[in-house]
Design a protein around this motif. Structure first.
Motif, PDB file in Angstrom:
ATOM      1  N   PRO A 250       6.457   5.594   0.600  1.00  0.00           N
ATOM      2  CA  PRO A 250       6.157   5.355  -0.819  1.00  0.00           C
ATOM      3  C   PRO A 250       7.420   5.077  -1.621  1.00  0.00           C
ATOM      4  CG  PRO A 250       5.019   7.312  -0.010  1.00  0.00           C
ATOM      5  CD  PRO A 250       5.980   6.899   1.052  1.00  0.00           C
TER       6      PRO A 250
ATOM      7  N   ASP B 250       9.067   4.383  -5.730  1.00  0.00           N
ATOM      8  CA  ASP B 250       8.786   4.612  -7.144  1.00  0.00           C
ATOM      9  C   ASP B 250       8.583   3.267  -7.852  1.00  0.00           C
ATOM     10  OD1 ASP B 250      11.286   3.497  -7.660  1.00  0.00           O
ATOM     11  OD2 ASP B 250      12.233   5.409  -8.154  1.00  0.00           O
TER      12      ASP B 250
ATOM     13  N   SER C 290       0.813  -1.221   0.000  1.00  0.00           N
ATOM     14  CA  SER C 290       0.000   0.000   0.000  1.00  0.00           C
ATOM     15  C   SER C 290       0.846   1.271   0.000  1.00  0.00           C
ATOM     16  CB  SER C 290      -0.926   0.012   1.217  1.00  0.00           C
ATOM     17  OG  SER C 290      -0.171   0.103   2.420  1.00  0.00           O
ATOM     18  N   GLY C 291       2.178   1.128  -0.097  1.00  0.00           N
ATOM     19  CA  GLY C 291       3.036   2.306  -0.098  1.00  0.00           C
ATOM     20  C   GLY C 291       3.478   2.743   1.281  1.00  0.00           C
ATOM     21  N   ASP C 292       3.208   1.936   2.290  1.00  0.00           N
ATOM     22  CA  ASP C 292       3.610   2.252   3.664  1.00  0.00           C
ATOM     23  C   ASP C 292       4.726   1.310   4.102  1.00  0.00           C
ATOM     24  OD1 ASP C 292       1.602   4.341   4.317  1.00  0.00           O
ATOM     25  OD2 ASP C 292       0.188   2.713   3.951  1.00  0.00           O
ATOM     26  N   SER C 293       5.796   1.272   3.322  1.00  0.00           N
ATOM     27  CA  SER C 293       6.855   0.297   3.569  1.00  0.00           C
ATOM     28  C   SER C 293       7.551   0.510   4.907  1.00  0.00           C
ATOM     29  CB  SER C 293       7.892   0.354   2.440  1.00  0.00           C
ATOM     30  OG  SER C 293       8.543   1.610   2.405  1.00  0.00           O
TER      31      SER C 293
ATOM     32  N   HIS D 205       8.298  13.168   4.996  1.00  0.00           N
ATOM     33  CA  HIS D 205       7.288  12.140   5.240  1.00  0.00           C
ATOM     34  C   HIS D 205       6.253  12.615   6.257  1.00  0.00           C
ATOM     35  CE1 HIS D 205       5.504   8.215   5.951  1.00  0.00           C
ATOM     36  NE2 HIS D 205       5.879   8.241   7.214  1.00  0.00           N
TER      37      HIS D 205
END
Length: 408
Positions: A328, A330, A121-124, A176
């Motif tokens: 997030p 790329d 979900s982009g919340d690494s 962030h």
């Protein structure tokens, strides 16, 4: 066995220069010879025994005596070697390239075929198996060399010195956190969805984080509202003022009264805690507008009574708690916040040179960097120059290591 030298935290307040195993790259990794490493507030807390993020399966801290650590997560250096598939993953990188690092380890950096829900979900930074180089027991930059996943490496495209390049890590954390503030609050810095604007911001703390918050708000986000900073240190306060803020000494100034007067009694729509002091919580009820955003960026003060939040609750603030700069990615799986931060430093839009007040020459000086300089009135930020003589990378020596370290 190939070995190297490292500064090892072997007990609370005790750092030693030791010989440790030289890191061998996994297939997806690169080896980086350290050029400079920042002394972060997190490092200072770990060394002082106020925090320990190397935990076991139950989340309990592992004692330093049994699990010594190599700290250092604000890193810049030179690529020394590649793992077997790292060159394929990163054809843009070469041995000898000057680079910086995203220290966050997640599903993408590990190359897991099925990423967890957070990485997907982009919340690494909330990866279910998240770890951090130099923080959670994974050996960090206070050593001659460090192993890093190739996708976590960012090449330097300019002549920016290593000492300034390492500041991309805390700057990524600033980016962030303000992304979250703008996305989650009732009031927004820049809104395209009809939300009311943030007109006034109060920042507690003018250290490296507070100073980068002010610059990023003014120079990148073009925030033209009222911006206040509370900071007792005169050197930090003067630097904050140079970035276009109202900088106040909480020891001699009625901070709350000044802010309320300047905002015609309205209060602020956003508070940023970049200091971690309990006095901030005491002022919040009268300082903020109802449903203001409170960004809890700094580590909370030890021993603070949570009852301080009782009166704050009645204003229904949006509490935003942000950690780290990972998040997030790329399309290539590379960290976007870190890319943005490094570009801002290389372009000169964010200036950190004046914040670097203390430079330490060589790995042997790392214990000195933790013995009290950070309490000096002229201290803002310390950087360890790991290779001050500018020596070229050479082969690691072969010997018997003096002590094991966690390598997970």
């Amino acid at each position: 066995m190939r070995v190297m030298r490292a500064c090892v935290l072997c007990d609370v307040g005790r750092m030693e220069i030791r010989t440790v195993p030289d890191p061998a790259p996994g297939a997806r990794d690169v080896i980086i010879r350290m050029g400079a490493v920042g002394v972060c507030g997190t490092d200072l807390q770990i060394v002082a025994g106020h925090a320990n993020y190397n935990t076991d399966a139950r989340g309990l801290p592992q004692p330093l005596q049994a699990h010594p650590q190599i700290l250092g997560h604000e890193m810049a250096g030179v690529i020394d070697a590649f793992g077997s598939s790292a060159g394929t993953l990163r054809p843009d990188l070469h041995v000898g390239d000057r680079v910086t690092v995203d220290q966050g380890l997640n599903c993408w950096s590990a190359g897991r075929p099925a990423p967890c829900e957070y990485c997907a979900s982009g919340d690494s930074h909330q990866c279910e198996r998240f770890a951090e180089i130099g923080i959670t027991g994974v050996p960090g930059g206070f050593a001659e060399r460090v192993v890093v996943p190739a996708v976590n490496v960012l090449p330097l495209r300019s002549s920016l010195e290593f000492a300034q390049a390492v500041m991309h890590e805390p700057l990524a954390c600033i980016i962030h956190s303000l992304d979250l503030v703008n996305r989650l609050g009732r009031f927004a810095l820049h809104s395209l969805d009809g939300r009311a604007p943030i007109r006034s911001i109060m920042i507690f703390g003018g250290g490296p984080a507070g100073l980068m918050f002010t610059q990023y708000l003014r120079r990148v986000l073009n925030f033209d509202g009222q911006l206040f900073v509370s900071e007792p240190n005169p050197a930090r306060r003067a630097l904050a003022a140079s970035f276009g803020v109202t900088a106040m000494d909480p020891g001699t100034t009625d901070v709350l009264g000044t802010v309320l007067d300047a905002t015609a009694g309205r209060g602020v729509e956003c508070v940023i805690d970049a200091a971690g002091v309990s006095s901030m919580y005491e002022q919040l009820p009268a300082l903020i507008r109802s449903q203001a955003t409170i960004l809890l960026y700094a580590h909370a003060p030890a021993g603070a009574d949570m009852g301080l939040l009782n009166r704050v609750k009645f204003k229904e603030p949006r509490l935003v708690i942000s950690i780290g700069g990972s998040g997030p990615l790329d399309e290539s799986g590379r960290p976007l916040c870190y890319q943005r931060a490094l570009a801002l430093l290389e372009d000169g839009r964010i200036s950190v040179a004046a914040m670097i007040t203390h430079r330490y020459a060589g790995l042997e000086t790392i214990p000195e960097a933790f013995t009290g300089d950070h309490r000096r009135p002229d201290y803002i930020k310390g950087i360890v120059l790991m290779n001050p003589a500018g020596r070229q990378p050479g082969p690691a020596p072969v010997a018997t290591p003096s002590a094991p370290l966690d390598q997970r």
